[in-house]
Design an enzyme around this catalytic site. Sequence first.
Site, PDB file in Angstrom:
ATOM      1  N   ARG A   1      -2.474   1.391  11.159  1.00  0.00           N
ATOM      2  CA  ARG A   1      -3.181   0.905  12.347  1.00  0.00           C
ATOM      3  C   ARG A   1      -3.075   1.938  13.465  1.00  0.00           C
ATOM      4  O   ARG A   1      -2.005   2.503  13.699  1.00  0.00           O
ATOM      5  CB  ARG A   1      -2.575  -0.415  12.848  1.00  0.00           C
ATOM      6  CG  ARG A   1      -3.063  -1.643  12.127  1.00  0.00           C
ATOM      7  CD  ARG A   1      -4.543  -1.954  12.417  1.00  0.00           C
ATOM      8  NE  ARG A   1      -4.993  -3.141  11.715  1.00  0.00           N
ATOM      9  CZ  ARG A   1      -5.566  -3.151  10.514  1.00  0.00           C
ATOM     10  NH1 ARG A   1      -5.760  -2.032   9.847  1.00  0.00           N
ATOM     11  NH2 ARG A   1      -5.978  -4.297   9.963  1.00  0.00           N
TER      12      ARG A   1
ATOM     13  N   HIS B   1     -12.405   4.330   9.456  1.00  0.00           N
ATOM     14  CA  HIS B   1     -11.717   3.147   8.907  1.00  0.00           C
ATOM     15  C   HIS B   1     -12.370   2.684   7.589  1.00  0.00           C
ATOM     16  O   HIS B   1     -12.864   1.568   7.487  1.00  0.00           O
ATOM     17  CB  HIS B   1     -11.712   2.002   9.935  1.00  0.00           C
ATOM     18  CG  HIS B   1     -10.654   0.970   9.658  1.00  0.00           C
ATOM     19  ND1 HIS B   1     -10.004   0.265  10.648  1.00  0.00           N
ATOM     20  CD2 HIS B   1     -10.129   0.495   8.497  1.00  0.00           C
ATOM     21  CE1 HIS B   1      -9.144  -0.585  10.115  1.00  0.00           C
ATOM     22  NE2 HIS B   1      -9.196  -0.461   8.796  1.00  0.00           N
TER      23      HIS B   1
ATOM     24  N   ILE C   1       0.839  -1.209   0.000  1.00  0.00           N
ATOM     25  CA  ILE C   1       0.000   0.000   0.000  1.00  0.00           C
ATOM     26  C   ILE C   1       0.872   1.256   0.000  1.00  0.00           C
ATOM     27  O   ILE C   1       0.591   2.228  -0.701  1.00  0.00           O
ATOM     28  CB  ILE C   1      -0.970  -0.020   1.200  1.00  0.00           C
ATOM     29  CG1 ILE C   1      -1.900  -1.248   1.121  1.00  0.00           C
ATOM     30  CG2 ILE C   1      -1.804   1.258   1.242  1.00  0.00           C
ATOM     31  CD1 ILE C   1      -2.741  -1.490   2.370  1.00  0.00           C
TER      32      ILE C   1
ATOM     33  N   GLU D   1     -10.722   1.442  18.161  1.00  0.00           N
ATOM     34  CA  GLU D   1     -11.875   1.501  17.243  1.00  0.00           C
ATOM     35  C   GLU D   1     -13.010   0.618  17.734  1.00  0.00           C
ATOM     36  O   GLU D   1     -12.747  -0.451  18.273  1.00  0.00           O
ATOM     37  CB  GLU D   1     -11.448   1.004  15.861  1.00  0.00           C
ATOM     38  CG  GLU D   1     -10.494   1.938  15.179  1.00  0.00           C
ATOM     39  CD  GLU D   1     -10.010   1.376  13.849  1.00  0.00           C
ATOM     40  OE1 GLU D   1     -10.613   0.411  13.325  1.00  0.00           O
ATOM     41  OE2 GLU D   1      -9.026   1.899  13.338  1.00  0.00           O
TER      42      GLU D   1
ATOM     43  N   ILE E   1      -3.151   5.711   7.934  1.00  0.00           N
ATOM     44  CA  ILE E   1      -4.040   4.810   7.194  1.00  0.00           C
ATOM     45  C   ILE E   1      -3.668   3.360   7.547  1.00  0.00           C
ATOM     46  O   ILE E   1      -4.241   2.409   7.046  1.00  0.00           O
ATOM     47  CB  ILE E   1      -3.933   5.083   5.657  1.00  0.00           C
ATOM     48  CG1 ILE E   1      -5.029   4.419   4.832  1.00  0.00           C
ATOM     49  CG2 ILE E   1      -2.563   4.734   5.121  1.00  0.00           C
ATOM     50  CD1 ILE E   1      -6.270   5.206   4.669  1.00  0.00           C
TER      51      ILE E   1
HETATM   52  P1  NAP Z   1       2.961  -4.802   3.601  1.00  0.00           P
HETATM   53  O1  NAP Z   1       3.120  -4.923   2.122  1.00  0.00           O
HETATM   54  O2  NAP Z   1       3.379  -5.947   4.454  1.00  0.00           O
HETATM   55  O3  NAP Z   1       3.715  -3.476   4.056  1.00  0.00           O
HETATM   56  C1  NAP Z   1       4.029  -3.193   5.379  1.00  0.00           C
HETATM   57  C2  NAP Z   1       5.304  -2.377   5.392  1.00  0.00           C
HETATM   58  O4  NAP Z   1       5.585  -1.973   6.727  1.00  0.00           O
HETATM   59  C3  NAP Z   1       6.497  -3.158   4.892  1.00  0.00           C
HETATM   60  O5  NAP Z   1       7.177  -2.356   3.967  1.00  0.00           O
HETATM   61  C4  NAP Z   1       7.355  -3.391   6.134  1.00  0.00           C
HETATM   62  O6  NAP Z   1       8.731  -3.359   5.777  1.00  0.00           O
HETATM   63  C5  NAP Z   1       6.959  -2.211   7.013  1.00  0.00           C
HETATM   64  N1  NAP Z   1       7.065  -2.562   8.435  1.00  0.00           N
HETATM   65  C6  NAP Z   1       6.492  -3.590   9.067  1.00  0.00           C
HETATM   66  N2  NAP Z   1       6.814  -3.608  10.369  1.00  0.00           N
HETATM   67  C7  NAP Z   1       7.638  -2.547  10.559  1.00  0.00           C
HETATM   68  C8  NAP Z   1       8.320  -2.028  11.683  1.00  0.00           C
HETATM   69  N3  NAP Z   1       8.252  -2.621  12.886  1.00  0.00           N
HETATM   70  N4  NAP Z   1       9.076  -0.918  11.520  1.00  0.00           N
HETATM   71  C9  NAP Z   1       9.166  -0.326  10.307  1.00  0.00           C
HETATM   72  N5  NAP Z   1       8.540  -0.776   9.205  1.00  0.00           N
HETATM   73  C10 NAP Z   1       7.785  -1.876   9.322  1.00  0.00           C
HETATM   74  O7  NAP Z   1       1.451  -4.532   3.969  1.00  0.00           O
HETATM   75  P2  NAP Z   1       0.364  -3.676   3.168  1.00  0.00           P
HETATM   76  O8  NAP Z   1      -0.453  -4.569   2.338  1.00  0.00           O
HETATM   77  O9  NAP Z   1       1.038  -2.504   2.540  1.00  0.00           O
HETATM   78  O10 NAP Z   1      -0.547  -3.204   4.412  1.00  0.00           O
HETATM   79  C11 NAP Z   1       0.025  -2.392   5.418  1.00  0.00           C
HETATM   80  C12 NAP Z   1      -0.932  -2.192   6.580  1.00  0.00           C
HETATM   81  O11 NAP Z   1      -1.936  -1.268   6.220  1.00  0.00           O
HETATM   82  C13 NAP Z   1      -1.691  -3.403   7.068  1.00  0.00           C
HETATM   83  O12 NAP Z   1      -0.917  -4.221   7.919  1.00  0.00           O
HETATM   84  C14 NAP Z   1      -2.880  -2.799   7.776  1.00  0.00           C
HETATM   85  O13 NAP Z   1      -2.580  -2.620   9.142  1.00  0.00           O
HETATM   86  C15 NAP Z   1      -3.040  -1.444   7.104  1.00  0.00           C
HETATM   87  N6  NAP Z   1      -4.279  -1.376   6.316  1.00  0.00           N
HETATM   88  C16 NAP Z   1      -5.209  -0.427   6.630  1.00  0.00           C
HETATM   89  C17 NAP Z   1      -6.358  -0.339   5.884  1.00  0.00           C
HETATM   90  C18 NAP Z   1      -7.404   0.684   6.176  1.00  0.00           C
HETATM   91  O14 NAP Z   1      -8.552   0.471   5.822  1.00  0.00           O
HETATM   92  N7  NAP Z   1      -7.068   1.797   6.790  1.00  0.00           N
HETATM   93  C19 NAP Z   1      -6.588  -1.221   4.829  1.00  0.00           C
HETATM   94  C20 NAP Z   1      -5.625  -2.154   4.546  1.00  0.00           C
HETATM   95  C21 NAP Z   1      -4.467  -2.214   5.288  1.00  0.00           C
HETATM   96  P3  NAP Z   1       9.822  -4.191   6.634  1.00  0.00           P
HETATM   97  O15 NAP Z   1       9.282  -5.580   6.760  1.00  0.00           O
HETATM   98  O16 NAP Z   1      11.076  -4.068   5.831  1.00  0.00           O
HETATM   99  O17 NAP Z   1       9.927  -3.481   7.927  1.00  0.00           O
HETATM  100  C1  8YV Z   2     -10.377  -4.129   6.526  1.00  0.00           C
HETATM  101  C2  8YV Z   2      -8.016  -3.342   6.927  1.00  0.00           C
HETATM  102  O1  8YV Z   2     -11.472  -3.672   5.841  1.00  0.00           O
HETATM  103  O2  8YV Z   2      -7.216  -4.986   5.449  1.00  0.00           O
HETATM  104  C3  8YV Z   2      -7.050  -4.379   6.500  1.00  0.00           C
HETATM  105  O3  8YV Z   2      -6.040  -4.558   7.215  1.00  0.00           O
HETATM  106  O4  8YV Z   2      -7.787  -2.615   7.824  1.00  0.00           O
HETATM  107  C4  8YV Z   2      -9.289  -3.166   6.193  1.00  0.00           C
HETATM  108  O5  8YV Z   2      -9.098  -3.323   4.825  1.00  0.00           O
HETATM  109  C5  8YV Z   2     -10.763  -4.267   7.908  1.00  0.00           C
HETATM  110  O6  8YV Z   2      -9.786  -4.899   8.636  1.00  0.00           O
HETATM  111  C6  8YV Z   2     -12.043  -5.112   7.958  1.00  0.00           C
HETATM  112  O7  8YV Z   2     -12.650  -4.911   9.141  1.00  0.00           O
END
Ligand code: NAP
Ligand code: 8YV
Length: 321
Positions: free
Chosen positions: A234, A281, A157, A263, A232
């Site tokens: 956690r 969210h 993301i 939340e 965006i």
């Molecule tokens: P991802 O591809 O695994 O990316 C996570 C990134 O964070 C990686 O580049 C990782 O790199 C870095 N990271 C992890 N732990 C870390 C730490 N302790 N210190 C520094 N960097 C760290 O995951 P993604 O698909 O992009 O999703 C990321 C997060 O977005 C999810 O885990 C979720 O919590 C959140 N999310 C939110 C929503 C929403 O609706 N708001 C929706 C979807 C996801 P390294 O491993 O090199 O550290």
């Molecule tokens: C979800 C999210 O919709 O994928 C995640 O990590 O935060 C959101 O996309 C949510 O977790 C569903 O409740």
Amino acid sequence: MKDIHILAPGPLMPMVLDQLGEKFTLHRLWEQQDKDAYLKSVAPDVRGLAVGGHVKVDQAFISHFPKLEMVSNFGVGYDSVDAKYAGQHKIIVTNTPDVLTEEVADTCLGLVLMTVKEMPQSEQWLRAGHWANKSPYPLTHTTLRGQKVGIFGLGRIGKAIAKRLEAFGVEIAYHNRRKVADVSYPYYNSLQELAAAVTMLISVAPGGPETHHIINADVFKALGPKGIFINIGRGSAVDEQAMIAALKNKVIWSAGLDVFEHEPHVPAELIALDNTVLLPHIGSGTHHTRNLMGQLVVDKLTSWFAGKGPITPVAETPWKK
Ligand code: NAP
Ligand code: 8YV
């Protein structure tokens, strides 16, 4: 596959529950009158869990299921699942990556623009009749022009957000635990160094013990009085009280938040502040994307129990059947 028992501890999208109910023997725990007794009666047969982020799948919960093989998590973030413990017990945890990446990045850019250009506040100004009766909305102190944006968590993301930000002509830098090979954005060794070097900090980092309260008072101080904070990722990654203090005392300028520490409860103090933009969210919250995520939850259980191996197991449980 009707001999395979799947438990859904909490509600999921109807398209998920309908398909699981057709393929497997599905137990809907949240609908039961006496949940403890029901859990006790079905737990010995349960081989798969279908869960959303609202259910805590910790050691105590996992321990109910002696035959558990897979936890299929609705969401890419799986901080509500103790994946380390699952891994130690040969239980596969799967999540829903990729299908939501672009949707969440779109939401993030919306949040960035809303926050920088005070769009919700100015819309409120119009709705309250101030434009006609008082004055035009005041010019904003912040602009995207000249911003240097730091991304904390440049993963799937984070990269999609960076790609969109490039089109806006802003500078980009990042911090992860490891440097990313296929990008040329400047890398900072620590979150604090990144915060000190940028004017806007966007957190897309996962939740869980490693990032708990990692965005703290020192990070906000480093970001500085013109700094904009966007979350965006956690809510648990942020010390929310420290953030509220930083926003109140103008240690930072403003914040745009899609996620919160507890939340769906958002502190009244945060709601009262006029230098915040708050979203409930909604990052992945479209029918289009949630359907893709839901289908993945079903497909992962189906693939595993058909003997075809796991789809997208998480890093802590990387093995195959
Ligand atoms: P991802 O591809 O695994 O990316 C996570 C990134 O964070 C990686 O580049 C990782 O790199 C870095 N990271 C992890 N732990 C870390 C730490 N302790 N210190 C520094 N960097 C760290 O995951 P993604 O698909 O992009 O999703 C990321 C997060 O977005 C999810 O885990 C979720 O919590 C959140 N999310 C939110 C929503 C929403 O609706 N708001 C929706 C979807 C996801 P390294 O491993 O090199 O550290
Ligand atoms: C979800 C999210 O919709 O994928 C995640 O990590 O935060 C959101 O996309 C949510 O977790 C569903 O409740």
